[in-house]
Design a protein around this motif. Structure first.
Motif, mmCIF file in Angstrom:
data_model
loop_
_atom_site.group_PDB
_atom_site.id
_atom_site.type_symbol
_atom_site.label_atom_id
_atom_site.label_comp_id
_atom_site.label_asym_id
_atom_site.label_seq_id
_atom_site.Cartn_x
_atom_site.Cartn_y
_atom_site.Cartn_z
ATOM 1 N N ASN A 46 44.633 30.401 43.774
ATOM 2 C CA ASN A 46 44.834 31.235 44.969
ATOM 3 C C ASN A 46 44.489 32.714 44.786
ATOM 4 O O ASN A 46 44.740 33.512 45.678
ATOM 5 C CB ASN A 46 46.282 31.117 45.459
ATOM 6 C CG ASN A 46 47.259 31.943 44.633
ATOM 7 O OD1 ASN A 46 46.911 32.573 43.635
ATOM 8 N ND2 ASN A 46 48.513 31.937 45.046
ATOM 9 N N TYR A 47 43.904 33.095 43.671
ATOM 10 C CA TYR A 47 43.752 34.531 43.389
ATOM 11 C C TYR A 47 42.890 35.259 44.422
ATOM 12 O O TYR A 47 43.150 36.413 44.738
ATOM 13 C CB TYR A 47 43.245 34.778 41.968
ATOM 14 C CG TYR A 47 41.813 34.377 41.714
ATOM 15 C CD1 TYR A 47 40.780 35.294 41.862
ATOM 16 C CD2 TYR A 47 41.492 33.089 41.321
ATOM 17 C CE1 TYR A 47 39.464 34.938 41.632
ATOM 18 C CE2 TYR A 47 40.190 32.727 41.084
ATOM 19 C CZ TYR A 47 39.173 33.647 41.238
ATOM 20 O OH TYR A 47 37.875 33.277 41.012
ATOM 21 N N LYS A 48 41.876 34.605 44.971
ATOM 22 C CA LYS A 48 41.022 35.269 45.969
ATOM 23 C C LYS A 48 41.795 35.513 47.264
ATOM 24 O O LYS A 48 41.740 36.611 47.831
ATOM 25 C CB LYS A 48 39.785 34.425 46.261
ATOM 26 C CG LYS A 48 38.832 34.346 45.098
ATOM 27 C CD LYS A 48 37.676 33.425 45.422
ATOM 28 C CE LYS A 48 36.799 33.202 44.216
ATOM 29 N NZ LYS A 48 35.734 32.235 44.477
ATOM 30 N N GLU A 49 42.506 34.499 47.711
ATOM 31 C CA GLU A 49 43.281 34.621 48.946
ATOM 32 C C GLU A 49 44.434 35.607 48.784
ATOM 33 O O GLU A 49 44.726 36.392 49.680
ATOM 34 C CB GLU A 49 43.819 33.257 49.388
ATOM 35 C CG GLU A 49 42.754 32.274 49.801
ATOM 36 C CD GLU A 49 42.097 31.544 48.633
ATOM 37 O OE1 GLU A 49 42.571 31.667 47.462
ATOM 38 O OE2 GLU A 49 41.085 30.861 48.867
ATOM 39 N N ARG A 50 45.085 35.557 47.638
ATOM 40 C CA ARG A 50 46.219 36.462 47.394
ATOM 41 C C ARG A 50 45.747 37.916 47.375
ATOM 42 O O ARG A 50 46.403 38.792 47.925
ATOM 43 C CB ARG A 50 46.903 36.101 46.084
ATOM 44 C CG ARG A 50 48.151 36.912 45.826
ATOM 45 C CD ARG A 50 49.281 36.029 45.383
ATOM 46 N NE ARG A 50 50.443 36.819 45.057
ATOM 47 C CZ ARG A 50 51.448 37.043 45.911
ATOM 48 N NH1 ARG A 50 51.420 36.517 47.107
ATOM 49 N NH2 ARG A 50 52.479 37.764 45.535
ATOM 50 N N PHE A 51 44.592 38.157 46.748
ATOM 51 C CA PHE A 51 44.054 39.507 46.751
ATOM 52 C C PHE A 51 43.709 39.938 48.179
ATOM 53 O O PHE A 51 44.062 41.045 48.603
ATOM 54 C CB PHE A 51 42.812 39.637 45.872
ATOM 55 C CG PHE A 51 42.125 40.949 46.059
ATOM 56 C CD1 PHE A 51 42.686 42.116 45.566
ATOM 57 C CD2 PHE A 51 40.942 41.037 46.775
ATOM 58 C CE1 PHE A 51 42.074 43.345 45.763
ATOM 59 C CE2 PHE A 51 40.324 42.259 46.986
ATOM 60 C CZ PHE A 51 40.890 43.417 46.473
ATOM 61 N N ALA A 52 43.046 39.074 48.925
ATOM 62 C CA ALA A 52 42.659 39.412 50.301
ATOM 63 C C ALA A 52 43.886 39.751 51.147
ATOM 64 O O ALA A 52 43.861 40.689 51.949
ATOM 65 C CB ALA A 52 41.874 38.270 50.926
ATOM 66 N N ALA A 53 44.958 39.016 50.944
ATOM 67 C CA ALA A 53 46.182 39.251 51.719
ATOM 68 C C ALA A 53 46.876 40.554 51.332
ATOM 69 O O ALA A 53 47.640 41.104 52.124
ATOM 70 C CB ALA A 53 47.142 38.084 51.537
ATOM 71 N N ASN A 54 46.617 41.055 50.138
ATOM 72 C CA ASN A 54 47.310 42.252 49.654
ATOM 73 C C ASN A 54 46.386 43.443 49.414
ATOM 74 O O ASN A 54 46.826 44.466 48.898
ATOM 75 C CB ASN A 54 48.048 41.922 48.355
ATOM 76 C CG ASN A 54 49.182 40.970 48.574
ATOM 77 O OD1 ASN A 54 50.219 41.350 49.094
ATOM 78 N ND2 ASN A 54 48.982 39.716 48.214
ATOM 79 N N SER A 55 45.149 43.332 49.785
ATOM 80 C CA SER A 55 44.177 44.385 49.461
ATOM 81 C C SER A 55 44.348 45.648 50.298
ATOM 82 O O SER A 55 43.774 46.678 49.962
ATOM 83 C CB SER A 55 42.749 43.857 49.601
ATOM 84 O OG SER A 55 42.500 43.484 50.944
#
Length: 111
Positions: A46-55
């Motif tokens: 999930n690292y891509k989605e988690r980054f996108a959600a918190n960027s």
């Protein structure tokens, strides 16, 4: 940072220029960020989605570091899946390890 970029570039070349068909036959090295507070909630899946959600939040630098480190670990696991040698895979793991240390140091200094 330049050494990490060079290591990743080398790993990318190895992954694209080597033919590998069988899964690697050596133990997988650990994801040292798993379970660490610095990257809470991050996984290889999930690292891509988690980054996108918190960027866009207040800890964007931390999330950038976490996503980058997890990307290196994903590349390491992918190299293993593709059957690359342990020494080839370790080029990417070493980049992950350095990035993970940057994340944990940044976390310790800012939280």
């Amino acid at each position: 940072m330049t050494r990490i970029i060079a290591a990743v570039a080398t790993a990318a070349l190895l992954l694209t220029s080597t033919s590998a068909f069988a899964q690697a036959a050596f133990p997988t090295r650990p994801n040292t960020l798993q379970g660490q507070a610095a990257c809470a909630g991050y996984t290889v899946d999930n690292y891509k989605e988690r980054f996108a959600a918190n960027s866009g939040g207040p800890d964007v630098q931390l999330h950038s570091l976490c996503a980058g480190a997890y990307n290196y670990y994903w590349m390491y696991l992918n190299a293993i899946r593709k059957g690359f040698s342990e020494s080839d895979c370790n080029v990417t793991y070493d980049a992950f390890d350095k990035a993970a240390r940057v994340v944990t140091n940044f976390w310790a200094e800012t939280h």
